[in-house]
Design an enzyme around this catalytic site. Structure first.
Site, PDB file in Angstrom:
ATOM      1  N   LEU A 137      -9.859  -3.170   5.367  1.00 49.01           N
ATOM      2  CA  LEU A 137      -9.140  -2.516   4.174  1.00 49.01           C
ATOM      3  C   LEU A 137      -7.800  -1.948   4.824  1.00 49.01           C
ATOM      4  O   LEU A 137      -7.871  -1.095   5.642  1.00 49.01           O
ATOM      5  CB  LEU A 137      -9.757  -1.348   3.458  1.00 49.01           C
ATOM      6  CG  LEU A 137      -9.208  -0.904   2.266  1.00 49.01           C
ATOM      7  CD1 LEU A 137      -9.109  -1.881   1.203  1.00 49.01           C
ATOM      8  CD2 LEU A 137     -10.077   0.431   1.965  1.00 49.01           C
ATOM      9  N   HIS A 185       0.764  -1.130  -0.062  1.00 47.37           N
ATOM     10  CA  HIS A 185      -0.056  -0.064  -0.180  1.00 47.37           C
ATOM     11  C   HIS A 185       0.959   1.327   0.032  1.00 47.37           C
ATOM     12  O   HIS A 185       1.833   1.287   0.869  1.00 47.37           O
ATOM     13  CB  HIS A 185      -0.888   0.140   1.221  1.00 47.37           C
ATOM     14  CG  HIS A 185      -1.987   1.201   1.241  1.00 47.37           C
ATOM     15  ND1 HIS A 185      -3.002   1.142   0.545  1.00 47.37           N
ATOM     16  CD2 HIS A 185      -1.852   2.243   2.080  1.00 47.37           C
ATOM     17  CE1 HIS A 185      -3.564   2.434   0.579  1.00 47.37           C
ATOM     18  NE2 HIS A 185      -2.888   2.907   1.663  1.00 47.37           N
TER      19      HIS A 185
END
Length: 196
Positions: A144, A109
């Site tokens: 998430l 990420h």
């Protein structure tokens, strides 16, 4: 030797970095690159590297993520991976899918998690006045961008930085961090406990 399936949505630069790292005495090898976009440039790059590919277009499944994931599971399970790596895969996966791969699915990420989960991470970091940004490799959970962190790399935010300029510098670090974390993760993973 651990078997690695990689999910992508676009050009696949992190996939290429992972695949190129899995050589020699590396404990893992890439066995599949799959995408939700049949036109993803990364599929061509994977085929050029001799890696099997699969594409399951998410668009015909609009509104039915479970059906899309069922279709996506077919080539993944056929490849018998031990590890599933998300590398720019831009679909949110259901808790049921994530649970199936619990403890064996990694993601990279483009922020210093827990800061800025989700999208537009570089713009958000600049607008917040942060002095640094970076990237995080983590295990995937049903929440998430929230799983256990496996590693981070930091990049300074420079005066006048744009989101694109910052993203380009962070991406260089992503290509170093993700292969490093995958190797360490694969080294620790028990043999013969693949995804089913």
């Amino acid at each position: 030797m651990k078997r690695v399936a990689i999910l992508i949505s676009g050009g696949g630069s992190n996939m290429v970095a992972l695949a190129k790292s899995m050589v020699g005495d590396h404990p893992a090898r890439p066995v599949l690159v799959a995408s939700n976009d049949p036109n993803a440039g990364g599929l061509v790059r994977a085929r050029d590297m001799g890696i099997a590919t699969a594409a399951v277009d998410h668009r015909p499944f609009k509104g039915d993520r479970a059906a899309f994931e069922a279709a996506l599971l077919e080539p993944i399970l056929a490849a018998e991976p031990d590890i599933l790596c998300l590398a720019g895969f831009m679909r949110v996966l259901t808790p049921a899918f994530v649970q199936r791969f619990e403890g064996r699915m990694l993601n990279i990420h483009p922020s210093l998690l827990p800061k800025y989960p989700g999208l537009h991470t570089h713009r958000r970091a600049i607008e917040a006045g942060d002095s640094e940004a970076g990237c995080t490799v983590h295990e995937v959970t049903a929440i998430l961008d929230d799983g256990p962190m496996l590693g981070q790399m930091r990049v300074p935010i420079l005066p006048g930085d744009t989101p694109d300029a910052l993203a380009a510098r962070v991406l260089v670090q992503e290509h170093i961090l993700y292969p490093t974390c995958l190797r360490a993760f694969a080294d620790r993973l028990p043999i013969g406990a693949g995804i089913r």
